[in-house]
Design a protein around this motif. Sequence first.
Motif, PDB file in Angstrom:
ATOM      1  N   LEU A  83       0.833  -1.197   0.000  1.00 47.93           N
ATOM      2  CA  LEU A  83       0.000   0.000   0.000  1.00 47.93           C
ATOM      3  C   LEU A  83       0.867   1.246   0.000  1.00 47.93           C
ATOM      4  CD1 LEU A  83      -2.578  -0.935   2.812  1.00 47.93           C
ATOM      5  CD2 LEU A  83      -2.758  -1.376   0.352  1.00 47.93           C
ATOM      6  N   ASN A  84       0.418   2.252  -0.720  1.00 48.94           N
ATOM      7  CA  ASN A  84       1.085   3.547  -0.717  1.00 48.94           C
ATOM      8  C   ASN A  84       0.027   4.619  -0.496  1.00 48.94           C
ATOM      9  OD1 ASN A  84       2.051   6.105  -2.545  1.00 48.94           O
ATOM     10  ND2 ASN A  84       3.783   5.073  -1.591  1.00 48.94           N
ATOM     11  N   PHE A  85       0.031   5.224   0.702  1.00 51.62           N
ATOM     12  CA  PHE A  85      -0.849   6.351   0.992  1.00 51.62           C
ATOM     13  C   PHE A  85      -0.115   7.612   0.552  1.00 51.62           C
ATOM     14  CE2 PHE A  85      -2.102   3.096   4.069  1.00 51.62           C
ATOM     15  CZ  PHE A  85      -3.490   3.095   3.925  1.00 51.62           C
ATOM     16  N   TRP A  86      -0.721   8.410  -0.295  1.00 56.81           N
ATOM     17  CA  TRP A  86      -0.040   9.561  -0.874  1.00 56.81           C
ATOM     18  C   TRP A  86      -1.050  10.639  -1.220  1.00 56.81           C
ATOM     19  CZ3 TRP A  86      -0.507  11.096  -6.173  1.00 56.81           C
ATOM     20  CH2 TRP A  86      -1.436  10.323  -6.887  1.00 56.81           C
ATOM     21  N   SER A  87      -0.559  11.728  -1.800  1.00 59.64           N
ATOM     22  CA  SER A  87      -1.424  12.820  -2.242  1.00 59.64           C
ATOM     23  C   SER A  87      -0.799  13.504  -3.449  1.00 59.64           C
ATOM     24  CB  SER A  87      -1.599  13.844  -1.104  1.00 59.64           C
ATOM     25  OG  SER A  87      -2.237  15.008  -1.587  1.00 59.64           O
ATOM     26  N   LEU A 117      -3.424   4.715  -2.518  1.00 63.83           N
ATOM     27  CA  LEU A 117      -4.627   5.235  -1.876  1.00 63.83           C
ATOM     28  C   LEU A 117      -4.449   6.738  -1.651  1.00 63.83           C
ATOM     29  CD1 LEU A 117      -4.672   2.290   0.613  1.00 63.83           C
ATOM     30  CD2 LEU A 117      -6.379   2.627  -1.161  1.00 63.83           C
ATOM     31  N   ALA A 118      -5.222   7.516  -2.387  1.00 69.11           N
ATOM     32  CA  ALA A 118      -5.103   8.974  -2.328  1.00 69.11           C
ATOM     33  C   ALA A 118      -6.399   9.600  -1.816  1.00 69.11           C
ATOM     34  CB  ALA A 118      -4.772   9.520  -3.720  1.00 69.11           C
ATOM     35  N   PRO A 119      -6.303  10.763  -1.180  1.00 64.89           N
ATOM     36  CA  PRO A 119      -7.510  11.421  -0.673  1.00 64.89           C
ATOM     37  C   PRO A 119      -8.307  12.137  -1.761  1.00 64.89           C
ATOM     38  CG  PRO A 119      -5.586  12.747  -0.145  1.00 64.89           C
ATOM     39  CD  PRO A 119      -5.086  11.467  -0.778  1.00 64.89           C
ATOM     40  N   GLU A 120      -7.674  12.443  -2.895  1.00 64.64           N
ATOM     41  CA  GLU A 120      -8.343  13.209  -3.946  1.00 64.64           C
ATOM     42  C   GLU A 120      -9.384  12.372  -4.678  1.00 64.64           C
ATOM     43  OE1 GLU A 120      -4.312  15.048  -3.265  1.00 64.64           O
ATOM     44  OE2 GLU A 120      -5.008  13.013  -3.631  1.00 64.64           O
ATOM     45  N   ASN A 121     -10.272  13.070  -5.397  1.00 65.32           N
ATOM     46  CA  ASN A 121     -11.306  12.362  -6.145  1.00 65.32           C
ATOM     47  C   ASN A 121     -10.749  11.806  -7.456  1.00 65.32           C
ATOM     48  OD1 ASN A 121     -11.355  14.438  -8.137  1.00 65.32           O
ATOM     49  ND2 ASN A 121     -12.877  15.577  -6.966  1.00 65.32           N
ATOM     50  N   ALA A 122     -11.538  10.984  -8.125  1.00 66.14           N
ATOM     51  CA  ALA A 122     -11.093  10.287  -9.334  1.00 66.14           C
ATOM     52  C   ALA A 122     -10.696  11.258 -10.437  1.00 66.14           C
ATOM     53  CB  ALA A 122     -12.193   9.342  -9.818  1.00 66.14           C
ATOM     54  N   PRO A 138      -4.629   2.536  -8.679  1.00 62.69           N
ATOM     55  CA  PRO A 138      -5.060   3.697  -7.898  1.00 62.69           C
ATOM     56  C   PRO A 138      -6.499   3.619  -7.405  1.00 62.69           C
ATOM     57  CG  PRO A 138      -5.163   4.206 -10.230  1.00 62.69           C
ATOM     58  CD  PRO A 138      -4.698   2.769 -10.119  1.00 62.69           C
ATOM     59  N   ALA A 139      -6.691   4.076  -6.173  1.00 58.16           N
ATOM     60  CA  ALA A 139      -8.028   4.238  -5.609  1.00 58.16           C
ATOM     61  C   ALA A 139      -8.148   5.672  -5.102  1.00 58.16           C
ATOM     62  CB  ALA A 139      -8.264   3.256  -4.475  1.00 58.16           C
ATOM     63  N   ALA A 140      -9.250   6.323  -5.442  1.00 63.30           N
ATOM     64  CA  ALA A 140      -9.488   7.709  -5.043  1.00 63.30           C
ATOM     65  C   ALA A 140     -10.319   7.764  -3.762  1.00 63.30           C
ATOM     66  CB  ALA A 140     -10.201   8.450  -6.173  1.00 63.30           C
ATOM     67  N   PRO A 157       4.343  10.464   2.088  1.00 59.84           N
ATOM     68  CA  PRO A 157       3.763   9.144   1.842  1.00 59.84           C
ATOM     69  C   PRO A 157       3.921   8.224   3.052  1.00 59.84           C
ATOM     70  CG  PRO A 157       5.912   9.299   0.802  1.00 59.84           C
ATOM     71  CD  PRO A 157       5.608  10.654   1.364  1.00 59.84           C
ATOM     72  N   TYR A 158       3.002   7.288   3.146  1.00 62.14           N
ATOM     73  CA  TYR A 158       3.032   6.265   4.187  1.00 62.14           C
ATOM     74  C   TYR A 158       2.884   4.932   3.465  1.00 62.14           C
ATOM     75  CZ  TYR A 158       2.791   5.819   9.312  1.00 62.14           C
ATOM     76  OH  TYR A 158       3.093   5.613  10.644  1.00 62.14           O
ATOM     77  N   SER A 159       3.781   4.020   3.718  1.00 64.65           N
ATOM     78  CA  SER A 159       3.773   2.734   3.015  1.00 64.65           C
ATOM     79  C   SER A 159       3.550   1.577   3.977  1.00 64.65           C
ATOM     80  CB  SER A 159       5.106   2.524   2.286  1.00 64.65           C
ATOM     81  OG  SER A 159       5.323   3.567   1.364  1.00 64.65           O
ATOM     82  N   VAL A 160       2.837   0.573   3.500  1.00 60.91           N
ATOM     83  CA  VAL A 160       2.544  -0.615   4.307  1.00 60.91           C
ATOM     84  C   VAL A 160       2.718  -1.845   3.424  1.00 60.91           C
ATOM     85  CG1 VAL A 160       0.827  -1.818   5.721  1.00 60.91           C
ATOM     86  CG2 VAL A 160       0.819   0.693   5.644  1.00 60.91           C
ATOM     87  N   ILE A 161       3.456  -2.831   3.928  1.00 58.38           N
ATOM     88  CA  ILE A 161       3.555  -4.121   3.242  1.00 58.38           C
ATOM     89  C   ILE A 161       2.830  -5.152   4.093  1.00 58.38           C
ATOM     90  CG2 ILE A 161       5.098  -5.955   2.430  1.00 58.38           C
ATOM     91  CD1 ILE A 161       7.156  -3.831   1.779  1.00 58.38           C
ATOM     92  N   ILE A 162       1.938  -5.887   3.446  1.00 58.82           N
ATOM     93  CA  ILE A 162       1.104  -6.891   4.122  1.00 58.82           C
ATOM     94  C   ILE A 162       1.453  -8.254   3.531  1.00 58.82           C
ATOM     95  CG2 ILE A 162      -1.270  -7.635   4.559  1.00 58.82           C
ATOM     96  CD1 ILE A 162      -2.030  -4.614   4.068  1.00 58.82           C
TER      97      ILE A 162
END
Length: 197
Positions: A83-87, A117-122, A138-140, A157-162
């Motif tokens: 996962l990559n949380f970004w903007s 995973l971004a906070p902005e819209n599509a 990408p997911a908006a 950015p915040y990254s998570v490996i599962i």
Amino acid sequence: MKTLYTLFTSMCLLLAVQANGQTYHEQHAECSVAFKNKESLTPGLVADFNECMVGADAPNFIVTTLDGAEIELAKLKGKVVVLNFWSTTCKPCIEEMPALNELVRFYKDANVIFLSLAPENAETLEKFFVRFPFDYTPAADAEKVKSEIFKLQTIVPYSVIIDKEGKIKKMWFGSFPGREHIFSLYTPLIDECLAKR
């Protein structure tokens, strides 16, 4: 002060070992105890918190990708998930994208899902990707996944490996522009997850 920091780090490592079998939110509550009376979080404290979360079951979430596909984390067990949380307004996020794109290509035939995973819209994301291609799926409108489900700090950015069992393998904040940095961080973790039966 150094003794307190060492004690805190030891406590986090102990909790990380105990995290197996705990829900993400149970582990999050335990790992957050040391932060309750802090006026501000230092990078060191956040890094210790991230280490403390290793081994916890990742929280489930559902997002819709830009192409309209629905992704549910719980249904991805058996795959490694990155996962990559970004903007779009985050310069360090943009700077590391070319190297992250190389990482995606490197694992194109492996059992790995890369999800951004971004906070902005599509619409905003689609315009952004014209100038700055990003090969993660990408997911908006995903701010709630970051802040309410994962309960992460506002930094990106915040990254998570599962791992394939759905457990947190590693999480961290900050960017690592450049192929060498990205590959030296990600590939040992992903390879270890892939090798696990």
